[in-house]
Design a protein around this motif. Structure first.
Motif, mmCIF file in Angstrom:
data_model
loop_
_atom_site.group_PDB
_atom_site.id
_atom_site.type_symbol
_atom_site.label_atom_id
_atom_site.label_comp_id
_atom_site.label_asym_id
_atom_site.label_seq_id
_atom_site.Cartn_x
_atom_site.Cartn_y
_atom_site.Cartn_z
ATOM 1 N N ARG A 79 38.947 44.175 27.714
ATOM 2 C CA ARG A 79 38.208 42.941 28.012
ATOM 3 C C ARG A 79 39.115 41.751 28.292
ATOM 4 O O ARG A 79 38.798 40.875 29.072
ATOM 5 C CB ARG A 79 37.280 42.618 26.841
ATOM 6 C CG ARG A 79 35.819 42.837 27.243
ATOM 7 C CD ARG A 79 34.906 42.117 26.328
ATOM 8 N NE ARG A 79 34.730 42.911 25.101
ATOM 9 C CZ ARG A 79 34.176 42.436 24.011
ATOM 10 N NH1 ARG A 79 33.785 41.186 23.948
ATOM 11 N NH2 ARG A 79 34.005 43.205 22.962
ATOM 12 N N ASN A 80 40.273 41.750 27.607
ATOM 13 C CA ASN A 80 41.134 40.569 27.715
ATOM 14 C C ASN A 80 42.405 40.757 28.522
ATOM 15 O O ASN A 80 42.913 39.810 29.112
ATOM 16 C CB ASN A 80 41.539 40.114 26.304
ATOM 17 C CG ASN A 80 40.329 39.875 25.436
ATOM 18 O OD1 ASN A 80 39.404 39.184 25.851
ATOM 19 N ND2 ASN A 80 40.314 40.471 24.247
ATOM 20 N N ASP A 81 42.918 41.966 28.490
ATOM 21 C CA ASP A 81 44.234 42.165 29.099
ATOM 22 C C ASP A 81 44.205 43.094 30.296
ATOM 23 O O ASP A 81 43.305 43.913 30.447
ATOM 24 C CB ASP A 81 45.179 42.784 28.052
ATOM 25 C CG ASP A 81 45.535 41.805 26.968
ATOM 26 O OD1 ASP A 81 46.023 40.720 27.304
ATOM 27 O OD2 ASP A 81 45.305 42.130 25.786
#
Ligand code: URA
Length: 238
Positions: A79-81
């Motif tokens: 989701r973030n990276d």
């Protein structure tokens, strides 16, 4: 036998809908005959399939080796990276590959990527004793006592006693050390936790080999290439 639209789509030649369009336009040939029906069944191992006159390189599995850069995660989605899969060509992504084992976000070096689940299981099973060699920079002096502790099996923070590991000191002084560590397991943050258990920290970590394969010096960080037949055979033999 598989549907021609599925085969072409899985090989990265477009979505099922796009492939249907190619077939309709007469751009696909199976054994010398134009195939326009997307439901045509074919044995991809045997048939000669051509797209716009060019023979399709059919394969079920892909095997890639990457020089993983820092800052990306060893996962298929995150989701973030950014993930290691985001770094590879779309043609390869169509095979739904995944990394074999994990390297931390800040760890660099050799990482295998495949969609061959059987080979993955074989290579990550601790009972198969696949050696993973890391070059590490440590913030403190690593001494002969530490080498001995690693050889006997370090107990890490959760009480787990690691399998014997080989620790070689390349250079060490009061400012820090450079070492090579060989482990056969792949616990979460294993090398870092092994050093933490002897009161030291890993400040840089690079995996330099995985089983029979060494990090390819020709690959820049973030690049990958397909493994050769010989390299794949070596991995299957471990
Ligand atoms: N051990 C670690 O601590 N991190 C890695 O990425 C690999 C092994």
């Amino acid at each position: 036998m598989e549907r021609i639209d599925k085969i072409l789509s899985n090989l990265g030649h477009g979505t099922r809908k796009e492939v249907k369009g190619l077939l309709k336009k007469g751009q696909v040939e199976i054994d010398g005959v134009i195939a326009s029906d997307s439901a045509t069944k074919v044995d991809p191992e045997k048939a000669v399939i051509k797209l716009n006159g060019e023979k399709i390189n059919y394969r079920k599995f892909i095997y890639l080796v990457m020089n993983k850069p820092a800052g990306v995660v060893s996962a298929t989605v995150d989701r973030n990276d950014e993930t290691v899969i985001d770094l590879i060509d779309h043609d390869y992504q169509a095979f739904n590959p995944f990394p074999i084992g994990r390297l931390d976000k800040d760890t660099v070096g050799i990482l295998l990527i495949t969609n061959d689940g059987e080979l993955n299981h074989k290579l990550i099973a601790p009972k198969n004793h696949v050696n993973k060699v890391y070059y590490a920079e440590i913030n403190k002096f690593v001494d002969a006592g530490n080498v001995d502790t690693f050889k006997k099996g370090v107990v890490i923070d959760d009480g787990y006693k690691c399998m014997p590991a080989k620790l070689e000191v390349i250079k060490a002084d009061e400012n820090g050390s450079e070492v090579m560590v060989t482990i056969q397991e792949g616990k979460f943050h294993q090398v870092k936790r092994m050093f933490e258990s002897i009161g030291k920290n890993v400040v840089f970590l690079q995996r330099v080999s995985f089983g029979p394969l060494k990090l390819d010096e020709n690959l820049l960080e973030g690049q990958c290439r397909e493994l050769s037949k010989q390299e794949i055979d070596l991995l299957k033999d471990v």
